[in-house]
Each structure stands twice: as structure tokens, then as C-alpha cells.
Design a protein around this motif. Structure first.
Motif, PDB file in Angstrom:
ATOM      1  N   LYS A 184      -3.965  -4.629   4.147  1.00 52.88           N
ATOM      2  CA  LYS A 184      -5.201  -4.129   4.759  1.00 52.88           C
ATOM      3  C   LYS A 184      -6.426  -4.418   3.912  1.00 52.88           C
ATOM      4  CE  LYS A 184      -3.127  -0.572   7.618  1.00 52.88           C
ATOM      5  NZ  LYS A 184      -2.507   0.744   7.502  1.00 52.88           N
ATOM      6  N   CYS A 185      -6.253  -4.338   2.575  1.00 56.32           N
ATOM      7  CA  CYS A 185      -7.452  -4.491   1.744  1.00 56.32           C
ATOM      8  C   CYS A 185      -7.263  -5.452   0.569  1.00 56.32           C
ATOM      9  CB  CYS A 185      -7.922  -3.125   1.244  1.00 56.32           C
ATOM     10  SG  CYS A 185      -6.876  -2.452  -0.034  1.00 56.32           S
ATOM     11  N   CYS A 229      -0.904   1.679  -1.507  1.00 51.29           N
ATOM     12  CA  CYS A 229      -2.026   0.859  -1.962  1.00 51.29           C
ATOM     13  C   CYS A 229      -2.763   1.632  -3.052  1.00 51.29           C
ATOM     14  CB  CYS A 229      -2.939   0.583  -0.781  1.00 51.29           C
ATOM     15  SG  CYS A 229      -4.404  -0.328  -1.252  1.00 51.29           S
ATOM     16  N   CYS A 236      -8.130   3.229   0.624  1.00 54.83           N
ATOM     17  CA  CYS A 236      -7.228   2.638   1.624  1.00 54.83           C
ATOM     18  C   CYS A 236      -5.947   3.463   1.761  1.00 54.83           C
ATOM     19  CB  CYS A 236      -6.916   1.197   1.226  1.00 54.83           C
ATOM     20  SG  CYS A 236      -5.646   0.420   2.241  1.00 54.83           S
ATOM     21  N   CYS A 264      -1.543  -5.288  -0.765  1.00 50.86           N
ATOM     22  CA  CYS A 264      -1.848  -4.545   0.460  1.00 50.86           C
ATOM     23  C   CYS A 264      -2.411  -5.484   1.518  1.00 50.86           C
ATOM     24  CB  CYS A 264      -2.844  -3.432   0.169  1.00 50.86           C
ATOM     25  SG  CYS A 264      -3.372  -2.551   1.654  1.00 50.86           S
TER      26      CYS A 264
HETATM   27 ZN   LIG Z   1      -5.044  -1.267   0.798  1.00 45.86          ZN
END
Ligand SMILES: [Zn+2]
Length: 251
Positions: free
Chosen positions: A189-190, A166, A171, A187
């Protein structure tokens, strides 16, 4: 009837005695075995992950010589000041200094009841030699186990060259192009973009492997010619979990 009860009691006493004796003996035996591990294996083979699992799930200790150097420099200890001076002068930190810093740490901080993993050590033949000598003379109660994590070059290249990280510095999640969830390059997650690190490019990976392999061969040759056993852990095609299970099976 009394005879039967007598037999039963007798059997219980005998069985519990054997059980308790074995348990006590085993516990004692395990306590006495002090082990220091060092893992060999090319970058990308999962050495770090394996060490992390051994710490979290088996209660091992791990000591990284890199972290130890940084800590000593940050705390401005005697050895830290010395190392800082050498690094600032652009020179290589001598093997004696690195090894001495590590053995001091082991003497003061290693928990004798926990197996210890050396992270990033030994890096040179000099370090290997000084450390082996030190163990022999000062810590003969420790068994030094050398584990070589074996993975083909092609598999390592595919692991590293297929790695996507990422781009969001906060992150830094890591993926592999083979994962279905990252086919869109985003990504999970983010929501930032996924990129390939410059040093994960195939040519760079192969060059890094060459350098690593040459150094590793020199170290393993040193150990072999000095009578050390090298235990090979072949992890081709194994998941992280399976690698950990395989490691547990050789303990
Ligand atoms: Zn990320």
C-alpha cells in the motif's frame, strides 16, 4: 369456464392469505427476539472481524466496554471521573462499575430491533455474574447467546506469529507471511518495510494464549454451571468469508 375462474380466484386468495399471514407473523416474531451476543475466542481467532462483518452486513450493533470507558473518561461523566480516578491510582476498575456502565448504555442506546454484540465483555467472572443477574431481573426479553470461536492453538500461533505489519504508523496494513505479495517484505500500500510486532513473536503469543485460556475457562465454567448454553463455532481452516457464512447459519 366460470367454475375454473372461480377456482383460480379462490386459490389466489387462499395462497395470498397464507403468504401475508406467514410474512406478518415472521416479521413480528423476528422483531420480538432481542439478542445479545458475546464471543469467546483467543486473540487472533478473528472475533473482531466477525463482529465487524455482522455490523456491516447484518445490521448488528456492537458495544466495546473499552471504548465506553474511554468515552466516559473523555466526556468526564460521573462514571468516567470515577474510572479515571481508579485507573490513575493503579487499581482495577470494579466489576460492578464496568457492568453498570454497560447496562446503562444498553438501556439508553441499544436498538431493540438489532442484535447486540458485546466486545470485550465479560472479562471476569464477577462481570459475568452481575450481568447475568441484571438481564434476568431487568431485561428478561433478551436472549443471551454465548458463542465460542474455536481454533487450535497451533493455528492461532501460526496466524499471529506469521503476521507482518507495515512499519509506517500512518498505514499499519496487516499481512501474513504466507501471502505471495509480501515475500519481498515491502508493504504493497505504501512501500514501507514490513515488520513483526514484538507481541506477535511465538513465545509471547503462547504466553498470551495461556493467560487467555485460563481466564476463558473460568468464565465458560461459570456459564455452564449456571445453565447457559455455549455454542461452538469451529473455524479451523475457514476463510473470513466462510467464518461469516458459518455464523449466519446459526442465527
Ligand atoms: Zn504500508
Amino acid at each position: 369456464m366460470n367454475k375454473i375462474i372461480g377456482y383460480i380466484i379462490f386459490t389466489i386468495v387462499v395462497v395470498s392469505t397464507i403468504f401475508l399471514y406467514t410474512k406478518y407473523y415472521k416479521a413480528n416474531d423476528m422483531k420480538q427476539e432481542k439478542v445479545i451476543f458475546t464471543f469467546f475466542g483467543a486473540p487472533g481467532c478473528g472475533k473482531g472481524t466477525l463482529a465487524e462483518q455482522a455490523v456491516n452486513k447484518l445490521g448488528f450493533q456492537v458495544i466495546s466496554t473499552g471504548d465506553l470507558c474511554r468515552k466516559n473518561i473523555a466526556e468526564q461523566t460521573e462514571v468516567g471521573k470515577e474510572i479515571e480516578k481508579i485507573i490513575k491510582a493503579g487499581k482495577l476498575v470494579p466489576d460492578e462499575l464496568i457492568t453498570g456502565m454497560l447496562t446503562d448504555w444498553i438501556k439508553q442506546n441499544a436498538d431493540p430491533d438489532k442484535p447486540l454484540i458485546l466486545d470485550g465483555f465479560p472479562r471476569t467472572k464477577g462481570q459475568a455474574r452481575i450481568f447475568a443477574q441484571y438481564l434476568k431481573e431487568n431485561m428478561p426479553e433478551y436472549k443471551f447467546r454465548i458463542i465460542k470461536i474455536d481454533l487450535s492453538e497451533e493455528e492461532i500461533v501460526s496466524r499471529l506469529a506469521g503476521r507482518r505489519v507495515c512499519e509506517n504508523k500512518a498505514c499499519q496494513a496487516v499481512y501474513h507471511i504466507s501471502m505471495p505479495e509480501v515475500q519481498d517484505g515491502i508493504c504493497k500500500k505504501c512501500g514501507s518495510k514490513l515488520i513483526s510486532r514484538a507481541d506477535d513473536k511465538e513465545e509471547v503469543v503462547r504466553e498470551r494464549l495461556n493467560v487467555y485460556n485460563k481466564n476463558e475457562k473460568e468464565l465458560l465454567d461459570f456459564y455452564k454451571s449456571n445453565g447457559f448454553e455455549i455454542e461452538t463455532l469451529n473455524i479451523a481452516g475457514l476463510s473470513r468469508k466462510q467464518v461469516f457464512e458459518k455464523f449466519k447459519s446459526i442465527l
